[in-house]
Motif scaffolding. Structure first.
Motif, PDB file in Angstrom:
ATOM      1  N   LEU A 340       0.875  -1.227  -0.004  1.00  0.00           N
ATOM      2  CA  LEU A 340       0.043   0.031   0.068  1.00  0.00           C
ATOM      3  C   LEU A 340       0.945   1.235   0.060  1.00  0.00           C
ATOM      4  O   LEU A 340       1.945   1.355   0.638  1.00  0.00           O
ATOM      5  CB  LEU A 340      -1.090  -0.004   1.349  1.00  0.00           C
ATOM      6  N   THR A 341       0.492   2.079  -0.779  1.00  0.00           N
ATOM      7  CA  THR A 341       1.263   3.579  -1.019  1.00  0.00           C
ATOM      8  C   THR A 341       0.236   4.685  -0.774  1.00  0.00           C
ATOM      9  O   THR A 341      -0.781   4.672  -1.529  1.00  0.00           O
ATOM     10  CB  THR A 341       1.974   3.730  -2.099  1.00  0.00           C
ATOM     11  N   LEU A 342       0.497   5.605   0.253  1.00  0.00           N
ATOM     12  CA  LEU A 342      -0.494   6.711   0.453  1.00  0.00           C
ATOM     13  C   LEU A 342       0.608   7.967   0.192  1.00  0.00           C
ATOM     14  O   LEU A 342       1.453   8.162   0.833  1.00  0.00           O
ATOM     15  CB  LEU A 342      -0.811   6.696   1.929  1.00  0.00           C
ATOM     16  N   VAL A 353      -2.855  12.592   5.495  1.00  0.00           N
ATOM     17  CA  VAL A 353      -1.665  11.676   5.628  1.00  0.00           C
ATOM     18  C   VAL A 353      -0.418  12.443   4.418  1.00  0.00           C
ATOM     19  O   VAL A 353      -0.365  12.472   3.560  1.00  0.00           O
ATOM     20  CB  VAL A 353      -1.750  10.454   4.730  1.00  0.00           C
ATOM     21  N   ALA A 354       0.171  13.322   5.250  1.00  0.00           N
ATOM     22  CA  ALA A 354       1.426  14.118   4.367  1.00  0.00           C
ATOM     23  C   ALA A 354       2.548  13.274   4.068  1.00  0.00           C
ATOM     24  O   ALA A 354       2.640  12.436   4.904  1.00  0.00           O
ATOM     25  CB  ALA A 354       1.643  15.063   5.330  1.00  0.00           C
ATOM     26  N   GLY A 355       3.084  13.610   3.038  1.00  0.00           N
ATOM     27  CA  GLY A 355       4.282  12.949   2.379  1.00  0.00           C
ATOM     28  C   GLY A 355       3.620  11.604   2.076  1.00  0.00           C
ATOM     29  O   GLY A 355       2.555  11.180   1.614  1.00  0.00           O
ATOM     30  N   VAL A 356       4.660  10.456   2.117  1.00  0.00           N
ATOM     31  CA  VAL A 356       4.380   9.316   1.640  1.00  0.00           C
ATOM     32  C   VAL A 356       4.392   8.292   2.644  1.00  0.00           C
ATOM     33  O   VAL A 356       5.272   8.050   3.411  1.00  0.00           O
ATOM     34  CB  VAL A 356       5.522   8.993   0.397  1.00  0.00           C
ATOM     35  N   PHE A 357       3.542   7.585   2.805  1.00  0.00           N
ATOM     36  CA  PHE A 357       3.329   6.190   3.734  1.00  0.00           C
ATOM     37  C   PHE A 357       3.205   5.080   2.902  1.00  0.00           C
ATOM     38  O   PHE A 357       2.317   5.120   2.061  1.00  0.00           O
ATOM     39  CB  PHE A 357       1.873   6.496   4.673  1.00  0.00           C
ATOM     40  N   GLU A 358       4.040   4.080   3.316  1.00  0.00           N
ATOM     41  CA  GLU A 358       4.207   2.789   2.670  1.00  0.00           C
ATOM     42  C   GLU A 358       4.163   1.733   3.437  1.00  0.00           C
ATOM     43  O   GLU A 358       4.572   1.556   4.855  1.00  0.00           O
ATOM     44  CB  GLU A 358       5.687   2.621   1.804  1.00  0.00           C
ATOM     45  N   LEU A 359       3.207   0.371   3.159  1.00  0.00           N
ATOM     46  CA  LEU A 359       3.108  -0.702   3.798  1.00  0.00           C
ATOM     47  C   LEU A 359       3.673  -1.726   2.984  1.00  0.00           C
ATOM     48  O   LEU A 359       3.352  -1.834   1.730  1.00  0.00           O
ATOM     49  CB  LEU A 359       1.706  -0.779   3.950  1.00  0.00           C
ATOM     50  N   ILE A 382      -8.839   4.136   1.511  1.00  0.00           N
ATOM     51  CA  ILE A 382      -7.745   3.173   1.066  1.00  0.00           C
ATOM     52  C   ILE A 382      -8.587   1.957   0.176  1.00  0.00           C
ATOM     53  O   ILE A 382      -8.117   1.423  -0.808  1.00  0.00           O
ATOM     54  CB  ILE A 382      -7.287   2.776   2.187  1.00  0.00           C
ATOM     55  N   ALA A 383      -9.872   1.651   0.642  1.00  0.00           N
ATOM     56  CA  ALA A 383     -10.652   0.656   0.272  1.00  0.00           C
ATOM     57  C   ALA A 383     -11.170   1.211  -1.260  1.00  0.00           C
ATOM     58  O   ALA A 383     -11.666   0.292  -2.003  1.00  0.00           O
ATOM     59  CB  ALA A 383     -11.398   0.167   0.907  1.00  0.00           C
ATOM     60  N   GLY A 384     -11.088   2.307  -1.545  1.00  0.00           N
ATOM     61  CA  GLY A 384     -11.692   2.872  -2.546  1.00  0.00           C
ATOM     62  C   GLY A 384     -13.173   3.328  -2.947  1.00  0.00           C
ATOM     63  O   GLY A 384     -13.851   3.440  -3.754  1.00  0.00           O
ATOM     64  N   GLU A 385     -13.685   3.251  -1.658  1.00  0.00           N
ATOM     65  CA  GLU A 385     -15.295   3.641  -1.373  1.00  0.00           C
ATOM     66  C   GLU A 385     -15.316   5.041  -1.617  1.00  0.00           C
ATOM     67  O   GLU A 385     -16.355   5.650  -1.963  1.00  0.00           O
ATOM     68  CB  GLU A 385     -15.557   2.973  -0.089  1.00  0.00           C
ATOM     69  N   GLU A 392      -3.179  10.531  -3.536  1.00  0.00           N
ATOM     70  CA  GLU A 392      -3.285   9.133  -4.145  1.00  0.00           C
ATOM     71  C   GLU A 392      -3.168   8.203  -3.153  1.00  0.00           C
ATOM     72  O   GLU A 392      -2.367   7.995  -2.112  1.00  0.00           O
ATOM     73  CB  GLU A 392      -2.332   8.793  -5.110  1.00  0.00           C
ATOM     74  N   ALA A 393      -4.182   7.065  -2.754  1.00  0.00           N
ATOM     75  CA  ALA A 393      -4.157   5.982  -1.900  1.00  0.00           C
ATOM     76  C   ALA A 393      -4.160   4.667  -3.067  1.00  0.00           C
ATOM     77  O   ALA A 393      -5.251   4.446  -3.675  1.00  0.00           O
ATOM     78  CB  ALA A 393      -5.242   5.665  -1.108  1.00  0.00           C
ATOM     79  N   ARG A 394      -3.216   4.099  -3.151  1.00  0.00           N
ATOM     80  CA  ARG A 394      -2.923   2.986  -3.992  1.00  0.00           C
ATOM     81  C   ARG A 394      -2.600   1.509  -3.362  1.00  0.00           C
ATOM     82  O   ARG A 394      -1.549   1.415  -2.697  1.00  0.00           O
ATOM     83  CB  ARG A 394      -1.867   3.444  -5.123  1.00  0.00           C
ATOM     84  N   ALA A 395      -3.364   0.452  -3.534  1.00  0.00           N
ATOM     85  CA  ALA A 395      -3.187  -0.750  -3.028  1.00  0.00           C
ATOM     86  C   ALA A 395      -2.560  -1.489  -3.955  1.00  0.00           C
ATOM     87  O   ALA A 395      -3.005  -1.394  -5.481  1.00  0.00           O
ATOM     88  CB  ALA A 395      -4.424  -1.499  -2.694  1.00  0.00           C
TER      89      ALA A 395
END
Length: 541
Positions: A340-342, A353-359, A382-385, A392-395
Motif C-alpha cells: 500500500l502507498t499513500l 496523510v502528509a508525504g508518503v506512507f508505505e506498507l 484506502i478501500a476505494g469507497e 493518491e491511495a494505491r493498493a
C-alpha cells in the motif's frame, strides 16, 4: 430497602416460536455483575426484558427502584439540545425563570430540590470528557462515541437504582473508555453489564454466565472467572475420559456376556439333540437358562445405558466453543513487497496523510485514535469507497474491507450464497468445505444472513472476504470486535493467525490488538497520522 432485580419463572420466545428463556429464576443485588455468554444466548434479550422493552411470555421481572438502560445501539434525536438529551431541559427552564424573577408555583414544582441541576450536569459531562459540549449545543454535532457517553451522562444524572449497560464500550475511543471504567467502578447500586471488553469486565464483583437459558454464578471479576472456568473444564474433560473408559468396559462386558450365553445355548442345543437326559429335565433346564440369560442381558444392557448416560452428561459439561482454523496460503505476501502507498492523501474529512506512507510485506498495523479522528474515513479511502480530495491511495495487491456495519452481506441470501458472490469461480462443494472451517457446517451454511446472530453474521462476513477470489493480500478491519462475545473474539484472533497477508485494523480494543501480533502502531491525532506505541496510548488526563 436495598435496590434489587429479580426474575421469577421468566419465559420468553420469539414470534416464530424460538425459545430464549423457559422458567428462568435469577436475582441481582447491589454490586457490579458482568453478564457473559456466547452470541445468541440471550444477554441483550434479558436486558430488554428487565428494561421493559420486551414483554415476557410468562413469569415476571421485579425491580426495587428506578431502572436505567443503555442499549447496544444508541440513537439520539439530532434535533435535541444537549440539556434535552440529558433530560434536564424543563428543570433548567424553571431555574432560569425563577432566577429572572418569575415566582410562579409551577416553576418551583418542576425544579423541586434540584437547585444545582446545571452544576451537576456540567460536572457529569466533564467527568465523561464531554465538558466541551455545553448544555445548549445541538445533539446533531455529537459523534457516535459521544452520543453513547451523553446517554450515559443522562443515566448518571437520573441516578437510577438499577443500571443496565449493553456493550457500552462500542464506538468509544481509548480515552472515553477510561472515563466509562471510572463511572462503573464507582457505581453504588445494582449494575448489570454485558460486554466483550476485558478491562471493563475486570471491574465487576461477580460474573453471571448465561448458557442454555440458565445462569451460573462465579465470584470475582472476569479474570477470576476464566481461571475458575479453566479448572472446571479440566475436571469436566477428566470426567469425560473416565466415563468413556467405563462405557468401553461395559461394552466389553456386554459382548463377553453375549458370547458366554451363545456358548451355553449351543451346549444346551447339543444336549437336546443328543437326548442324553429326560425331556422334562432338559426342558426345565432350557427355560431356566433362557430366564437367566435374559436377566443377564438386561443387567448388562442397563449398565451400558447408564454408562452412556454418564458419558453424555460428562460431554455436555465440556464447552464446545469451536475455534476457526483455516488454511489461507494464497493470502501470503513476501517480505518487502509493496502492499500500500499513500501519497499526500487528504480524505473527504478527517486526518490527512502528509508525504508518503508505505506498507510492505505481511505487516500488521493498528490504527488508533479518538472518535471522530477519521480512522473509518481513511480506511474507506484506502478501500476505494471514497475518493480523496487530493493525493493518491494505491493498493498494490488485492484488498478487502470489513466495515463496522457488516453490510458486505446480502441479508436475503444464505451464507453459502454470500460467499459465492465473492468467489464466483468456486464450486458449491469447495465453498461448503471452506465454510465448514468457519464453523458453518451442513445446514448452517444454508441460513439466511438476516437470521444470523451478531457473532455469526461477523463470522459469515469474515468468511466471505477471506475466501474471496482473488485472495485478499491486504485486509482492512474497522472495529471488528464490536458486538462480539469473548468466544467470537477468540475465533477472530485464531482466524487472523492463519492469515498471511498484510493487515490494517482500526480498533479501541487494546488487548485484542496486542493479541494479533501488531508490528506497527499508527495514531490519527490532530489531523495527522504518526507512529506510536501501545504504552503511549494512555489517557493524558
Amino acid at each position: 430497602m436495598s435496590p434489587s432485580l429479580t426474575c421469577t419463572s421468566l419465559s420468553f420466545a420469539w414470534p416464530d416460536g424460538t425459545p430464549v428463556f423457559d422458567g428462568l429464576d435469577v436475582a441481582f443485588g447491589p454490586g457490579r455483575t458482568g453478564l457473559v455468554g456466547v452470541n445468541g444466548s440471550g444477554k441483550t434479550t434479558l436486558l430488554k426484558l428487565v428494561a421493559g422493552e420486551l414483554t415476557p411470555t410468562d413469569g415476571a421481572v421485579r425491580t426495587t427502584g428506578e431502572v436505567g438502560y443503555l442499549p447496544q445501539n444508541v440513537t439520539l434525536d439530532t434535533a435535541l439540545r444537549v440539556d434535552e438529551a440529558l433530560g434536564i431541559a424543563a428543570k433548567r427552564a424553571a431555574l432560569h425563570a425563577i432566577e429572572a424573577g418569575d415566582a410562579a408555583g409551577e416553576h418551583f414544582d418542576t425544579l423541586g430540590d434540584d437547585w444545582d441541576v446545571e452544576e451537576r450536569a456540567l460536572a457529569t459531562l466533564g467527568e465523561l470528557g464531554l465538558g466541551h459540549l455545553g448544555l445548549d449545543r445541538g445533539v446533531g454535532e455529537v459523534s457516535g462515541g459521544e452520543s453513547v457517553l451523553l446517554r450515559l451522562a443522562a443515566l448518571l444524572l437520573a441516578r437510577p437504582d438499577v443500571l443496565l449497560l449493553d456493550e457500552p464500550t462500542n464506538n468509544l475511543d481509548l480515552y472515553a473508555r477510561r472515563r466509562l471504567y471510572a463511572a462503573v467502578a464507582s457505581w453504588p447500586g445494582v449494575l448489570l453489564v454485558v460486554s466483550h471488553d476485558r478491562e471493563l469486565l475486570d471491574l465487576v464483583d461477580q460474573i453471571a454466565d448465561l448458557r442454555a437459558g440458565e445462569i451460573t454464578w462465579y465470584g470475582g471479576n472476569f479474570s477470576a472467572y476464566e481461571d475458575a472456568l479453566a479448572v472446571e473444564q479440566e475436571a469436566a474433560e477428566r470426567m469425560v475420559r473416565v466415563a468413556e473408559a467405563d462405557w468401553r468396559k461395559q461394552k466389553r462386558e456386554l459382548s463377553d456376556a453375549q458370547m458366554k450365553l451363545a456358548r451355553r445355548k449351543r451346549y444346551g442345543q447339543k444336549m437336546w439333540d443328543s437326548k442324553r437326559e429326560p425331556k422334562i429335565v432338559m426342558g426345565a433346564r432350557k427355560r431356566a437358562a433362557q430366564e437367566s440369560a435374559g436377566k443377564h442381558r438386561i443387567m448388562h444392557e442397563e449398565k451400558l445405558a447408564e454408562a452412556r448416560e454418564r458419558l453424555d452428561e460428562a460431554v455436555e459439561a465440556v464447552r464446545d466453543d469451536d475455534e476457526i482454523r483455516v488454511d489461507l496460503p494464497y493470502t501470503a505476501v513476501p517480505p518487502g513487497r509493496d502492499v500500500l502507498t499513500l501519497r499526500d492523501v487528504a480524505p473527504a474529512y478527517g486526518a490527512r496523510v502528509a508525504g508518503v506512507f508505505e506498507l510492505r510485506g505481511p505487516e500488521r498495523v493498528a490504527l488508533v485514535g479518538r472518535n471522530g479522528a477519521g480512522k473509518t474515513t481513511l480506511l474507506r479511502t484506502i478501500a476505494g469507497e471514497l475518493e480523496p480530495v487530493t493525493g493518491e491511495a494505491r493498493a498494490h495487491v488485492p484488498l478487502r474491507f470489513l466495515p463496522q456495519r457488516l453490510d458486505v452481506l446480502d441479508g436475503g441470501l444464505t451464507v453459502a450464497e454470500n460467499v459465492a458472490r465473492f468467489a464466483p469461480g468456486a464450486t458449491n462443494n469447495r465453498i461448503r468445505a471452506r465454510l465448514a472451517r468457519f464453523l458453518f457446517r451442513g445446514t448452517r451454511a444454508d441460513q439466511k444472513a438476516d437470521t444470523l446472530s451478531g457473532g455469526e453474521r461477523f463470522r459469515a462476513a469474515l468468511a466471505a472476504l477471506m475466501l474471496a477470489e482473488p485472495a485478499p493480500q491486504l485486509l482492512l478491519l474497522d472495529e471488528p470486535t464490536n458486538n462480539l462475545d469473548m468466544a467470537s473474539v477468540r475465533q477472530l484472533t485464531t482466524a487472523l493467525e492463519s492469515y498471511e497477508g498484510a493487515l490494517v485494523v482500526a480498533s479501541h480494543d487494546l488487548p485484542f490488538l496486542e493479541s494479533l501480533g501488531i508490528t506497527r502502531w499508527l495514531l490519527l491525532e490532530g489531523g495527522e497520522l504518526r507512529e506510536t506505541t501501545p504504552e503511549a496510548l494512555t489517557d493524558p488526563a
